[in-house]
Every structure is written in C-alpha cells, then in structure tokens.
Design an enzyme around this catalytic site. Structure first.
Site, PDB file in Angstrom:
ATOM      1  N   LYS A 258       0.835  -1.209   0.000  1.00  0.00           N
ATOM      2  CA  LYS A 258       0.000   0.000   0.000  1.00  0.00           C
ATOM      3  C   LYS A 258       0.861   1.246   0.000  1.00  0.00           C
ATOM      4  CE  LYS A 258      -4.114  -1.062   2.725  1.00  0.00           C
ATOM      5  NZ  LYS A 258      -4.809  -0.787   3.977  1.00  0.00           N
TER       6      LYS A 258
ATOM      7  N   GLY B 202      -7.706   3.648  -3.359  1.00  0.00           N
ATOM      8  CA  GLY B 202      -7.211   2.364  -3.848  1.00  0.00           C
ATOM      9  C   GLY B 202      -5.991   2.459  -4.762  1.00  0.00           C
TER      10      GLY B 202
ATOM     11  N   ARG C 258     -13.215  13.769   8.772  1.00  0.00           N
ATOM     12  CA  ARG C 258     -14.280  14.611   8.220  1.00  0.00           C
ATOM     13  C   ARG C 258     -15.601  13.865   8.356  1.00  0.00           C
ATOM     14  NH1 ARG C 258     -15.094  11.186   4.024  1.00  0.00           N
ATOM     15  NH2 ARG C 258     -13.223  10.337   3.076  1.00  0.00           N
TER      16      ARG C 258
HETATM   17  P1  ADP Z   1      -7.406   3.743   0.244  1.00  0.00           P
HETATM   18  O1  ADP Z   1      -6.998   4.778   1.248  1.00  0.00           O
HETATM   19  O2  ADP Z   1      -6.547   3.750  -0.996  1.00  0.00           O
HETATM   20  O3  ADP Z   1      -8.873   3.741  -0.041  1.00  0.00           O
HETATM   21  P2  ADP Z   1      -7.606   1.665   2.261  1.00  0.00           P
HETATM   22  O4  ADP Z   1      -6.455   1.368   3.131  1.00  0.00           O
HETATM   23  O5  ADP Z   1      -8.718   2.479   2.842  1.00  0.00           O
HETATM   24  O6  ADP Z   1      -7.050   2.314   0.916  1.00  0.00           O
HETATM   25  O7  ADP Z   1      -8.207   0.309   1.693  1.00  0.00           O
HETATM   26  C1  ADP Z   1      -9.228   0.313   0.705  1.00  0.00           C
HETATM   27  C2  ADP Z   1      -9.896  -1.045   0.646  1.00  0.00           C
HETATM   28  O8  ADP Z   1      -8.950  -2.065   0.311  1.00  0.00           O
HETATM   29  C3  ADP Z   1     -10.525  -1.517   1.949  1.00  0.00           C
HETATM   30  O9  ADP Z   1     -11.839  -1.028   2.139  1.00  0.00           O
HETATM   31  C4  ADP Z   1     -10.503  -3.035   1.771  1.00  0.00           C
HETATM   32  O10 ADP Z   1     -11.575  -3.425   0.930  1.00  0.00           O
HETATM   33  C5  ADP Z   1      -9.216  -3.283   1.006  1.00  0.00           C
HETATM   34  N1  ADP Z   1      -8.083  -3.577   1.925  1.00  0.00           N
HETATM   35  C6  ADP Z   1      -7.308  -2.682   2.569  1.00  0.00           C
HETATM   36  N2  ADP Z   1      -6.379  -3.277   3.334  1.00  0.00           N
HETATM   37  C7  ADP Z   1      -6.552  -4.609   3.172  1.00  0.00           C
HETATM   38  C8  ADP Z   1      -5.875  -5.781   3.694  1.00  0.00           C
HETATM   39  N3  ADP Z   1      -4.834  -5.696   4.527  1.00  0.00           N
HETATM   40  N4  ADP Z   1      -6.342  -6.996   3.319  1.00  0.00           N
HETATM   41  C9  ADP Z   1      -7.385  -7.100   2.445  1.00  0.00           C
HETATM   42  N5  ADP Z   1      -8.032  -6.057   1.917  1.00  0.00           N
HETATM   43  C10 ADP Z   1      -7.637  -4.813   2.275  1.00  0.00           C
END
Ligand code: ADP
Length: 651
Positions: free
Chosen positions: A158, A165, A297
């Site tokens: 990430k 995403g 927010r």
């Molecule tokens: P962004 O900030 O890019 O939206 P997030 O960290 O909020 O990223 O994650 C977005 C989505 O990705 C989550 O709602 C979930 O569906 C999936 N996700 C995030 N982290 C994980 C993980 N460790 N394992 C599986 N799915 C994940």
C-alpha cells in the site's frame, strides 16, 4: 453559535449542511463554479459567491478564493463537507490565519492521520490493533521482500500516502513481489508524489467496518456505533448500513472502544471515522479486526448513523466548532433499528461502472417512505439539472430505516423501484440486484462480493414486447383519457390533420422497431408491431409500468429498470436542413479537445472532425457523409449537451 457560515462544497453535501444550518437559525453562504451557477445548493443558500471556472482546480480547490468569499460575506466559519479541501491541513491553517473557524478537526489531527504508516505507528502506541505488517521507514527491495516473507503471503502493498485504492497491489507469492512493488511505487509516485509503501497481511474474506466517532474541545470523545461498508466496487462503497450485520455485543464493545481510544490519542475534535478491516472468515470475532485509517471529516454515508441514533451529526459539528461540549454522553447515545444507504450514480454498471453524464430530463424519487420504514433522499440535483463531467457523478443517496434489517432491506428495494431517472444512465437496477442478492440479504458480505458476482448483478434483460408497445404508445403522443371521450380528442395533437393511425419508429441501442398506433372509437389504442399487436388504453399504463417523455426520447420504467428509446423526429431533421446543412450536436456536456477541420474545408464521409472530451474519455465526432464545413466549435470550448459542434453542407 455562529450566525453565518460558508460551505466550501457543492451538491448533496452542501444542501445537507444548509438544511441543518437553517433549522438552527444560521445563515449560509454557498460557493459555486461556472458549471454550478444554476445549481440546487446555490438556490438553497442565503447567499452565493462565484469562485471560478468549472474544473475543481480553478474553483472548489481554490482555498484562497473560498476564504476571500467568507471574509467578504461576513461568514464566521467554513464547513468543508467531504472531499475537496476537507482533509487538507494547510487549508485549515489558512482558514485560522484569516481569523475564521474551520468546522472540523485541527490541522495537527489531520496531519497525524494523513500518512498511513505514521498513523499505524501512532495507533499501535495507543493500543489500537493494526493490520499485521511492516510500516517502518526502510524501502529497499530486499528489506521489503524479507518483511513480506515474515508476514506471510498473500500480502498487500500500500502507498503510505494512498487513497482511492491507488498504489495498492495484492501479491500472492514471493515470485511476484518485485514486479508488484515496482508497480505500486510507480502508481504512488504519479498519484501522490510520494512512493513510500507499507506491507500488510492480506486479510481473507475482508469486511469493512467503520466506527463513527466525535470529539470536542473539552477532552471528550464518544462513538456513535458502527457502519458496515463492505459492499464495494473498485474499492468504493455502494450500499452502506448500520449496524453491521452479525455483530456480537463483545465485538461491538471491542471495536468501538478501540475507535474511541484512537480519537483520544490525537485529541480529536469534530466528526471522524475510524475504518477497520475485519477478517470475517469465521464470523465477526473481537480479536480479528484491525485499524486501517481514519477519515478526519464527515463521511458520505453518515446518514445511516443519524437514522439509527437520532443524532444530527452536522448539528454536532457546528456545536463543537463553536466551542460547545458534546451534546450527549456515551451512555445517552442509543442504537435503534437498522438503516441502509444506497448511492445512486450516473454510471453504466454493465460497462465496468463507467461514469456517465447527461441532463436529468426526468427525475422522480418515491413520494413517501415504504410502509413500516422511514426514508431520506439526499440530493443536490433537480429535474432538468445536468450531471457534468467535472464532478462526482452521484445523483442522490437513498436512505431508509426500519425496525429490523430484513424490513429495512425490502424498504430499500421498494424505494429504489419507485425511483425514475431518464436522460443519463443510472445504477439503480444494479443497486436493486445487489440489495436482492441472497448473500447480501443474509448479511454474508465481504469486500469481494460485487466483484465475484459482477456479471449477474449488472445484467439487464432487453425490453419485452410489452415495454416496446408502451414506448410506442407514449411516443405516439396519445394522452391519458380524461373521461370516456372519443379518441379523436385524445389524439388532439395530430388528429385534426392526420389520420388516427400513426407510424412510430423507435431506436433502443442498435435495434430499430416500428409500430403503427391506431386510435379506436372505444378510446383504446391498437399498437401493432412487426409480429404482435396489442390493445391498450392510454391511462392503463400506470398499472404496471410508467413512461416519461423527454426531448427525442421516451423511457419506460419497469420496476427499477428504465428502458430508454430514441424517437427519430422527422420535423427536427427538416428544421436542421432549413438552418443550413447538417448539425452534429454534443451527445453529452464536455470539452472540445481538438478541432481537426476548419470552416471551408471539404471532408469526406467518415473523416474525423472533432474530439470531444467528456468524463475523462475522448469521443471522436466524424462526418456522416461528404460535405463542406460551415461552422465548428472552438478548441477549448466547454459545451453543453445538444450544442452544435459542427455544421456542414452537403456536396
Ligand atoms: P485507500 O486509502 O486507498 O482507499 P484503504 O487502506 O482504505 O485504501 O483500503 C481500501 C480497501 O482495500 C478496503 O476497504 C478493503 O476493501 C481493502 N483492503 C485494505 N487493506 C486490506 C488488507 N490488509 N487486506 C485485504 N483487503 C484490504
């Protein structure tokens, strides 16, 4: 309390904030771009200030102009809504420096949660469970690959600055790691100008459960229970609900407790959301949820929380920003019933949820809540307004609440089925399919559900012969009978100078169908197609389907599905010819990217004349036959739907 606030946003959230402010006797100032001059939020605010051109970089992201607008209108505080400047700590600093109040958290709180790696370290220290993984500073391939092996595959890479995403890659085995890392870093660099990443354990059967928190400037923080937002397409939420299906009292106690700890750890003030990822492979368990990120927010999906707690979160935001303590203590906040929110978008679900634009020629929401339910429609558009290519294509949020989940879900399906949208493509049939899905209905949701069933959830049956016939009847100009009159009257539009038989051609996608509609003495109409014929009264239609006429089209609504037909209009074509040659019109609002020909040029059939950019996609307009260009729209021009792009004479 403030006497006047400015809302640095548009659309439904601007209208939502205005509504609460008005109830509290607070005057409101709207800001707007060129494209929004006639929009609903401008009409509803007490005052409105123009802040620039339609692209967001020239208007809704111009903090300087927004602050100037607040100062010139005497607003004391700025509500950022969501998106745009709502999580920009530099904007918060500028608002404060101008002597105004920011209705939201401090710049420090936003910064503390801004980067995923720093936020996770902070949360770990506060005793909040975080997804197992690596979120240190080292970024070398050998180090990260080693960490991935320690964590155990599958892992998720990430971007620490990530959002929406982007910069995210799932890796299933060590062989794919180096490539995935390079890809994630490239994407993160391009999107955020920062290519640092973290590595997380990939959670199987993940559910997205988030907790609404609220803090004040007196050291208090509470939660308002959880929301489940696991129904996602492209990592974006579509249907949210509160409470989370299947949650146990132990799980709720653990997850809300962690959320309040997180808020207290950063001295949080205002509305915030702590997002958790939950491993639901063995049901919801208190030891299987982990902090993902905090949104500093108000969330799009905040209404479901309002429905089940009876709290107006915008009112709380205003009170807290004005220095008041939280209106309720934790033990005074109660959970009652079950609520759903469905996000209605202008998008083509069957084409991978492709965003759409268009004019909402026909827009109707249910006139009342389904039986046994409460309903809210949150929208920022009215019939006749446009979904432009500049902003998020959300049309409305349909929110329902009932005493239990099953009743609330059937109320949602019923309300969606009464929603009528024509003039653009809407995702209403997809929402109904999702809400009617067996797994969704039983509460067996995870973030992969929509992806696995995409084909089946987005499939739309072609119109039946009955729908075709209804469309032909509506297109023929037949009017509902007022009384048992003779059909010559009902056909008054053309009956006096035409025979009572009228030919109707309809186009639905690539298919053309022709009908002859005949008015009968008994007040009914005979609608004859190529291989069938039906008898209908003009006012019979209401029984099982509804129709809407709009320029050049007719739409037949059958449940949640709107079947649209184009009606080739011979009179319009004649008019165009009289006005000097063929006119090619913009099929949707957009930007003239490239004009490939000039006035006076002779072109042959199929020659590319102009490129129109709409919804970030390019559409090439070509010559339908040989001719000479008489008129062409200027490069860089913003055009609305129906504007003449090119006019050319035959020959
Ligand atoms: P962004 O900030 O890019 O939206 P997030 O960290 O909020 O990223 O994650 C977005 C989505 O990705 C989550 O709602 C979930 O569906 C999936 N996700 C995030 N982290 C994980 C993980 N460790 N394992 C599986 N799915 C994940």
């Amino acid at each position: 309390m403030f006497s006047k606030i400015l809302i640095a946003n548009r659309g439904e959230i601007a209208c939502r904030v205005i509504r609460t402010a008005r109830r509290m006797g607070i005057k409101t100032v709207a800001v707007f771009s060129d494209a929004d001059a006639q929009s609903m939020h401008v009409a509803e605010a007490d005052e409105a200030v123009h802040i620039g051109a339609s692209p967001v970089g020239e208007s809704y992201l111009r903090g300087d102009r927004i602050i100037k607008a607040a100062l010139s209108t005497g607003a004391e505080a700025i509500h950022p809504g969501y998106g745009f400047l709502s999580e920009n700590p530099d904007f918060v600093d500028q608002v404060m420096a101008a002597g105004l109040t920011f209705i939201g958290p401090s710049a420090d709180s936003i910064r503390a949660m801004g980067l995923k790696d720093a936020a996770k370290r902070l949360m770990e220290k506060a005793g909040v469970p975080v997804v197992p993984g690596w979120h240190g500073d080292g970024q070398a391939l050998v180090l990260l690959a080693g960490k991935a092996r320690e964590i155990g595959y599958p892992v998720l890479i990430k971007a620490r600055a990530g959002g929406g995403g982007r910069g995210m890659r799932r890796v299933d085995d060590p062989d794919g790691f180096a490539d995935a890392l390079a890809g994630a870093k490239r994407e993160a660099k391009a999107a955020f100008g920062d290519d640092a990443v973290l590595i997380e354990k990939y959670v199987e059967k993940p559910r997205h459960i988030e907790v609404q928190v609220f803090g004040d400037n007196h050291g208090n923080a509470v939660h308002l229970f959880e929301r489940d937002c696991s129904a996602q397409r492209r990592h974006q939420k579509v249907i949210e609900e509160a409470p989370a299906p299947g949650i146990t009292p132990e799980m709720r106690a653990a997850i809300t407790d962690a959320a309040v700890k997180a808020a207290l750890a950063i001295g949080y003030s205002g509305a915030g959301t702590i997002e958790f990822i939950v491993d639901a492979s063995e049901g919801l368990r208190p030891d299987r949820f982990w902090f993902m990120e905090m949104n500093t927010r108000l969330q799009v999906e905040h209404p479901v929380t309002e429905m089940v707690t009876g709290v107006d979160l915008v009112e709380w935001q205003l009170r807290v920003a004005a220095g008041e303590p939280l209106p309720l203590a934790q033990d005074q906040i109660r959970l009652d019933g079950h609520a759903f929110e469905a996000r209605i978008y202008a998008e083509d679900a069957a084409k991978g949820f492709l965003p759409a634009t268009g004019t909402l020629h026909h827009l109707r929401f249910p006139s009342h809540a389904p039986r046994g339910a409460e309903m809210r429609v949150e929208t920022g558009v009215r019939q006749g307004d446009a979904i432009s290519p500049f902003y998020d294509p959300m049309i409305a949020k349909l929110v329902v609440k009932a005493s239990g989940r099953a009743t609330a879900l059937s109320a949602l399906v019923e309300a969606l089925g009464e929603t009528e949208i024509a003039g653009t493509i809407a995702n209403v049939p997809f929402l109904v399919a999702l809400a009617s899905d067996d797994d969704f209905a039983s509460g067996d949701v995870d973030t992969g559900l929509i992806g696995r069933k995409q084909e089946e959830l987005t499939r739309i049956a072609p119109p039946s012969p009955h729908v075709d016939a209804l469309a032909a009847l509506a297109a023929s100009g037949a009017k509902p009978r007022i009384s048992a009159q003779d059909p010559w009257d009902a056909l008054s539009g053309y009956a006096h100078f035409h025979p009572v038989r009228r030919r109707v051609d309809l186009r639905s996608g690539p298919d053309e169908v022709s009908f002859s509609v005949t008015a009968r003495r008994d007040g009914r109409y005979e609608i004859a197609g190529a291989d069938s014929s039906m008898l209908m009264a003009a006012d019979d239609q209401a029984a099982d389907a509804r129709t809407a006429r709009w320029p050049g089209h007719v739409t037949v609504f059958e449940g949640a599905v709107g079947h649209s037909f184009a009606i080739p209009d011979p009179f319009e074509a004649a008019e165009e010819a009289g006005a000097g040659g063929d006119a090619l019109r913009a099929p949707m609002p957009g930007l003239v990217k490239i004009a490939r020909v000039a006035v006076g040029d002779s072109v042959s059939k199929g020659h590319a004349l102009l490129v129109l950019e709409a919804m970030k996609m390019e559409h090439t307009i070509s010559a339908p036959h040989d001719g000479k260009v008489e008129e062409i729209a200027a490069e860089g021009a913003q055009v609305s739907e129906g504007t003449v792009l090119v006019r050319f004479a035959e020959g």
